[in-house]
Design a protein around this motif. Sequence first.
Motif, PDB file in Angstrom:
ATOM      1  N   GLY A  31      -4.724  74.561   8.395  1.00 39.60           N
ATOM      2  CA  GLY A  31      -4.584  74.033   7.045  1.00 39.60           C
ATOM      3  C   GLY A  31      -3.161  73.573   6.806  1.00 39.60           C
ATOM      4  O   GLY A  31      -2.365  73.436   7.728  1.00 39.60           O
ATOM      5  N   LYS A  32      -2.849  73.344   5.546  1.00 38.88           N
ATOM      6  CA  LYS A  32      -1.530  72.870   5.148  1.00 38.88           C
ATOM      7  C   LYS A  32      -0.771  74.013   4.509  1.00 38.88           C
ATOM      8  O   LYS A  32      -1.298  74.724   3.661  1.00 38.88           O
ATOM      9  CB  LYS A  32      -1.700  71.736   4.137  1.00 38.88           C
ATOM     10  CG  LYS A  32      -0.795  70.580   4.315  1.00 38.88           C
ATOM     11  CD  LYS A  32      -1.140  69.471   3.340  1.00 38.88           C
ATOM     12  CE  LYS A  32      -0.567  68.184   3.850  1.00 38.88           C
ATOM     13  NZ  LYS A  32      -0.738  67.098   2.918  1.00 38.88           N
ATOM     14  N   TRP A  33       0.491  74.185   4.915  1.00 35.55           N
ATOM     15  CA  TRP A  33       1.350  75.259   4.406  1.00 35.55           C
ATOM     16  C   TRP A  33       2.673  74.686   3.936  1.00 35.55           C
ATOM     17  O   TRP A  33       3.364  74.003   4.697  1.00 35.55           O
ATOM     18  CB  TRP A  33       1.628  76.282   5.512  1.00 35.55           C
ATOM     19  CG  TRP A  33       0.422  77.035   5.946  1.00 35.55           C
ATOM     20  CD1 TRP A  33      -0.457  76.687   6.935  1.00 35.55           C
ATOM     21  CD2 TRP A  33      -0.042  78.267   5.419  1.00 35.55           C
ATOM     22  NE1 TRP A  33      -1.444  77.633   7.033  1.00 35.55           N
ATOM     23  CE2 TRP A  33      -1.211  78.619   6.116  1.00 35.55           C
ATOM     24  CE3 TRP A  33       0.418  79.121   4.411  1.00 35.55           C
ATOM     25  CZ2 TRP A  33      -1.923  79.779   5.844  1.00 35.55           C
ATOM     26  CZ3 TRP A  33      -0.293  80.280   4.140  1.00 35.55           C
ATOM     27  CH2 TRP A  33      -1.449  80.595   4.854  1.00 35.55           C
ATOM     28  N   ASN A  34       3.034  74.957   2.683  1.00 33.53           N
ATOM     29  CA  ASN A  34       4.366  74.623   2.183  1.00 33.53           C
ATOM     30  C   ASN A  34       5.268  75.811   2.484  1.00 33.53           C
ATOM     31  O   ASN A  34       5.010  76.928   2.028  1.00 33.53           O
ATOM     32  CB  ASN A  34       4.345  74.363   0.675  1.00 33.53           C
ATOM     33  CG  ASN A  34       3.709  73.032   0.345  1.00 33.53           C
ATOM     34  OD1 ASN A  34       3.728  72.104   1.134  1.00 33.53           O
ATOM     35  ND2 ASN A  34       3.115  72.945  -0.833  1.00 33.53           N
ATOM     36  N   VAL A  35       6.313  75.564   3.271  1.00 36.08           N
ATOM     37  CA  VAL A  35       7.207  76.642   3.720  1.00 36.08           C
ATOM     38  C   VAL A  35       8.621  76.357   3.218  1.00 36.08           C
ATOM     39  O   VAL A  35       9.128  75.234   3.334  1.00 36.08           O
ATOM     40  CB  VAL A  35       7.195  76.762   5.260  1.00 36.08           C
ATOM     41  CG1 VAL A  35       8.194  77.811   5.728  1.00 36.08           C
ATOM     42  CG2 VAL A  35       5.791  77.094   5.754  1.00 36.08           C
ATOM     43  N   LEU A  36       9.259  77.388   2.676  1.00 39.15           N
ATOM     44  CA  LEU A  36      10.646  77.318   2.232  1.00 39.15           C
ATOM     45  C   LEU A  36      11.472  78.209   3.153  1.00 39.15           C
ATOM     46  O   LEU A  36      11.203  79.408   3.267  1.00 39.15           O
ATOM     47  CB  LEU A  36      10.768  77.801   0.782  1.00 39.15           C
ATOM     48  CG  LEU A  36      12.191  77.923   0.234  1.00 39.15           C
ATOM     49  CD1 LEU A  36      12.851  76.549   0.137  1.00 39.15           C
ATOM     50  CD2 LEU A  36      12.173  78.607  -1.134  1.00 39.15           C
ATOM     51  N   VAL A  37      12.456  77.604   3.829  1.00 37.51           N
ATOM     52  CA  VAL A  37      13.382  78.351   4.680  1.00 37.51           C
ATOM     53  C   VAL A  37      14.684  78.470   3.897  1.00 37.51           C
ATOM     54  O   VAL A  37      15.268  77.464   3.493  1.00 37.51           O
ATOM     55  CB  VAL A  37      13.614  77.645   6.031  1.00 37.51           C
ATOM     56  CG1 VAL A  37      14.590  78.440   6.882  1.00 37.51           C
ATOM     57  CG2 VAL A  37      12.289  77.453   6.769  1.00 37.51           C
ATOM     58  N   MET A  38      15.115  79.720   3.676  1.00 34.98           N
ATOM     59  CA  MET A  38      16.254  79.966   2.788  1.00 34.98           C
ATOM     60  C   MET A  38      17.527  80.303   3.562  1.00 34.98           C
ATOM     61  O   MET A  38      17.484  80.981   4.583  1.00 34.98           O
ATOM     62  CB  MET A  38      15.906  81.111   1.840  1.00 34.98           C
ATOM     63  CG  MET A  38      14.739  80.762   0.922  1.00 34.98           C
ATOM     64  SD  MET A  38      13.986  82.180   0.135  1.00 34.98           S
ATOM     65  CE  MET A  38      12.997  82.824   1.467  1.00 34.98           C
ATOM     66  N   GLY A  39      18.655  79.787   3.047  1.00 37.69           N
ATOM     67  CA  GLY A  39      19.956  80.171   3.566  1.00 37.69           C
ATOM     68  C   GLY A  39      20.417  79.462   4.806  1.00 37.69           C
ATOM     69  O   GLY A  39      21.326  79.936   5.489  1.00 37.69           O
ATOM     70  N   THR A  40      19.860  78.294   5.126  1.00 36.66           N
ATOM     71  CA  THR A  40      20.346  77.554   6.292  1.00 36.66           C
ATOM     72  C   THR A  40      21.720  76.960   5.971  1.00 36.66           C
ATOM     73  O   THR A  40      22.090  76.843   4.802  1.00 36.66           O
ATOM     74  CB  THR A  40      19.374  76.422   6.694  1.00 36.66           C
ATOM     75  OG1 THR A  40      19.430  75.393   5.717  1.00 36.66           O
ATOM     76  CG2 THR A  40      17.953  76.928   6.854  1.00 36.66           C
ATOM     77  N   PRO A  41      22.476  76.555   6.978  1.00 38.19           N
ATOM     78  CA  PRO A  41      23.793  75.954   6.708  1.00 38.19           C
ATOM     79  C   PRO A  41      23.725  74.724   5.798  1.00 38.19           C
ATOM     80  O   PRO A  41      24.668  74.430   5.085  1.00 38.19           O
ATOM     81  CB  PRO A  41      24.299  75.576   8.101  1.00 38.19           C
ATOM     82  CG  PRO A  41      23.617  76.528   9.014  1.00 38.19           C
ATOM     83  CD  PRO A  41      22.254  76.752   8.409  1.00 38.19           C
ATOM     84  N   ASN A  42      22.585  74.033   5.808  1.00 41.27           N
ATOM     85  CA  ASN A  42      22.403  72.858   4.947  1.00 41.27           C
ATOM     86  C   ASN A  42      21.680  73.205   3.648  1.00 41.27           C
ATOM     87  O   ASN A  42      21.147  72.318   2.984  1.00 41.27           O
ATOM     88  CB  ASN A  42      21.634  71.770   5.687  1.00 41.27           C
ATOM     89  CG  ASN A  42      22.413  71.225   6.859  1.00 41.27           C
ATOM     90  OD1 ASN A  42      23.637  71.176   6.829  1.00 41.27           O
ATOM     91  ND2 ASN A  42      21.714  70.833   7.905  1.00 41.27           N
ATOM     92  N   GLY A  43      21.607  74.470   3.301  1.00 43.39           N
ATOM     93  CA  GLY A  43      20.899  74.892   2.091  1.00 43.39           C
ATOM     94  C   GLY A  43      19.450  75.233   2.391  1.00 43.39           C
ATOM     95  O   GLY A  43      19.021  75.256   3.542  1.00 43.39           O
ATOM     96  N   ASP A  44      18.702  75.497   1.349  1.00 38.85           N
ATOM     97  CA  ASP A  44      17.283  75.822   1.518  1.00 38.85           C
ATOM     98  C   ASP A  44      16.531  74.573   1.966  1.00 38.85           C
ATOM     99  O   ASP A  44      16.832  73.459   1.535  1.00 38.85           O
ATOM    100  CB  ASP A  44      16.689  76.346   0.211  1.00 38.85           C
ATOM    101  CG  ASP A  44      17.292  77.681  -0.200  1.00 38.85           C
ATOM    102  OD1 ASP A  44      18.001  78.305   0.618  1.00 38.85           O
ATOM    103  OD2 ASP A  44      17.047  78.110  -1.341  1.00 38.85           O
TER     104      ASP A  44
END
Length: 129
Positions: A31-44
């Motif tokens: 299926g389709k998943w919206n994923v948020l990756v937090m705290g990367t060097p370029n921001g979320d």
Amino acid sequence: MNKLSVMLTVIVGTLLTLTVKAQTKTDYYPGKWNVLVMGTPNGDSKMTFVLERKDGKLTGAVQDSTGKELTKITRVDEKDKTITAAFTAQNYDVTLTLEPVDDDHVKGSLMGMFEAKGVRVKETEQIRK
């Protein structure tokens, strides 16, 4: 004798019900998943993972928020309930590990360093966009 017969019927019925439930395991990740990756060097970072099962294996692509494909997923490793998806982002090979939280939410990490959380995109949400 009648009580014994009823009791045996109830026990056998219960065992059959449990067996049937164990065999109707659904495929969680396609299926389709919206994923948020937090705290990367370029921001979320917000990404959409589109996963499907082909020939018994998970495969898919990573899209941006507009639905444009950014990259293909090169490999998906499945272990118990956890998956690890490998793909290329900004010319780096990265992995995203996800595990279920409930029916429609996942949590995990990108490269074991950045926290990630995701939510399943329901069909009705896809139609509205």
